[in-house]
Design an enzyme around this catalytic site. Structure first.
Site, short mmCIF file in Angstrom:
data_model
loop_
_atom_site.label_atom_id
_atom_site.label_comp_id
_atom_site.label_asym_id
_atom_site.label_seq_id
_atom_site.Cartn_x
_atom_site.Cartn_y
_atom_site.Cartn_z
N GLU A 43 -16.31 -9.12 -32.34
CA GLU A 43 -17.04 -8.12 -31.56
C GLU A 43 -17.20 -6.90 -32.47
O GLU A 43 -16.25 -6.18 -32.72
CB GLU A 43 -16.26 -7.75 -30.31
CG GLU A 43 -16.87 -6.60 -29.51
CD GLU A 43 -15.91 -6.03 -28.48
OE1 GLU A 43 -15.99 -4.79 -28.23
OE2 GLU A 43 -15.07 -6.78 -27.95
N ARG A 47 -19.54 1.76 -32.74
CA ARG A 47 -18.87 3.05 -32.93
C ARG A 47 -19.29 3.70 -34.24
O ARG A 47 -18.90 4.83 -34.53
CB ARG A 47 -17.35 2.85 -32.92
CG ARG A 47 -16.80 2.30 -31.61
CD ARG A 47 -15.30 2.08 -31.70
NE ARG A 47 -14.79 1.34 -30.56
CZ ARG A 47 -13.54 0.93 -30.43
NH1 ARG A 47 -12.66 1.20 -31.40
NH2 ARG A 47 -13.16 0.24 -29.37
N THR A 71 -18.89 -1.79 -27.51
CA THR A 71 -19.19 -0.37 -27.26
C THR A 71 -20.70 -0.18 -27.04
O THR A 71 -21.31 0.76 -27.55
CB THR A 71 -18.69 0.53 -28.41
OG1 THR A 71 -17.42 0.06 -28.87
CG2 THR A 71 -18.51 1.97 -27.92
N LYS A 131 -14.18 -7.44 -18.90
CA LYS A 131 -13.26 -6.91 -19.91
C LYS A 131 -12.25 -6.00 -19.22
O LYS A 131 -12.62 -5.07 -18.51
CB LYS A 131 -14.05 -6.12 -20.96
CG LYS A 131 -13.18 -5.42 -21.99
CD LYS A 131 -14.04 -4.71 -23.02
CE LYS A 131 -13.22 -3.96 -24.04
NZ LYS A 131 -14.04 -3.35 -25.11
#
Length: 320
Positions: A43, A47, A71, A131
């Protein structure tokens, strides 16, 4: 890969590293280090500005690697990630617009939740894989156990505060689909191009995920009378006899077979946290599953299996 195939892969592989990368040129050697360590997914988080190009480079270099984007806080980022080659979308929180965009484009999406209300939001949009973030700060495995009651149909990808020490606790949780974390792909390891250490940490994580421990040793004897004689000898050591139809157990550690079964000398039985996951792990190590020995429970989950390969003259099988 369909959504169901993806989630089966997540479960069986068990770990999805969370990657924060500042230099896209390091993405390909990083991916190779992870693959060498037995992990074929990532993943890559948005960021940093390098995320989109990193996804593009890794998916081009390793088409079979399952790469997603993390994100992802809005539909625009989701669109960029998918265009770059991301096969799934992950977010820290629950953004209905992002979820709706992914669903409308048939892209698997795993939004972040940590409360019952957020889980119900996910269910209302047709999601049963979510998640759990931040995992440790939100109650960890104790919270997951509590959530399994009212939300038995939901499975979680867990991220946040997970490390090699508490990894086994999450691996044993029945409602954990897969475990996310960055400890094996820390930013400083990537920055310093310490690929060997990343490979080592990935290998360590895949082993810890299994929880493999010796359960008992099986000894082959030709018939019931021979088995009884051997059992009597063990009983002289103070071991308790438990007579069964096909074997005699001495305490729980020794199984004396009443006929020659698999293995030249007998068998070694190992416990593990999750049989499907361990079967996947073993296949990647070159073992093959003896399909004739696989049995399943009422839910269709593996209860036991042997591998075809012997070790030291012993057949090897696994139980939960």
């Amino acid at each position: 890969m369909t959504k169901d195939e993806l989630y089966t892969f997540f479960h069986d592989s068990g770990i999805v590293p969370v990657v924060k990368i500042d230099d896209a040129e390091k993405a390909v050697p990083l991916a190779k280090a992870m693959i060498d360590g037995g992990i074929n997914s990532a993943e890559i988080t948005f960021r940093t500005a390098a995320a989109e190009e990193a996804i593009r480079k890794v998916t081009a270099a390793f088409p079979k690697m399952v790469v997603g984007a993390g994100t992802v806080i809005n539909p625009q980022l989701a669109e960029k990630a998918v265009a770059a080659g991301a096969k799934f979308i992950v977010s820290a929180g629950f953004n209905k617009d992002t979820v709706a965009w992914c669903l409308s484009h048939n892209i698997p999406v795993v939004p972040g939740v940590c409360t019952p209300s957020e889980i119900e939001m996910g269910l209302s949009m047709g999601l049963n894989v979510l998640k759990f973030f931040p995992a440790e700060a939100s109650g960890g495995v104790a919270m997951l156990k509590d959530l399994s009651g009212p939300f038995s149909q939901v499975r979680f990808m867990t991220t946040g505060g997970i490390n090699p020490n508490n990894l086994p606790d999450y691996a044993k949780a029945s409602n954990v689909l897969a475990i996310g974390g960055s400890w094996m792909v820390k930013a400083d390891l990537i920055e310093n191009e310490n690929w060997e250490e990343i490979t080592r940490l990935c290998k360590e994580a895949t082993v810890k995920l299994q929880g493999i421990q010796l359960a008992h040793v099986g000894i082959n004897l030709p018939d019931a009378d021979a088995a009884a004689g051997v059992a009597d000898e063990f009983a002289k050591l103070g071991l308790e006899i438990k007579n069964g139809n096909s074997s005699i157990f001495m305490n729980k550690e020794i199984e004396v077979m009443k006929k020659n079964y698999l293995g030249k000398n007998g068998h070694l039985a190992f416990r593990c946290y999750d049989l499907e996951r361990t079967a996947y792990f073993l296949k990647n190590k070159g073992f093959t599953i003896n399909e004739e020995t696989v049995s399943y429970d009422a839910k269709g989950r593996m209860k036991v299996f042997y591998v075809n390969e012997e070790i030291g003259g012993f057949a090897v099988h696994f139980i939960k």
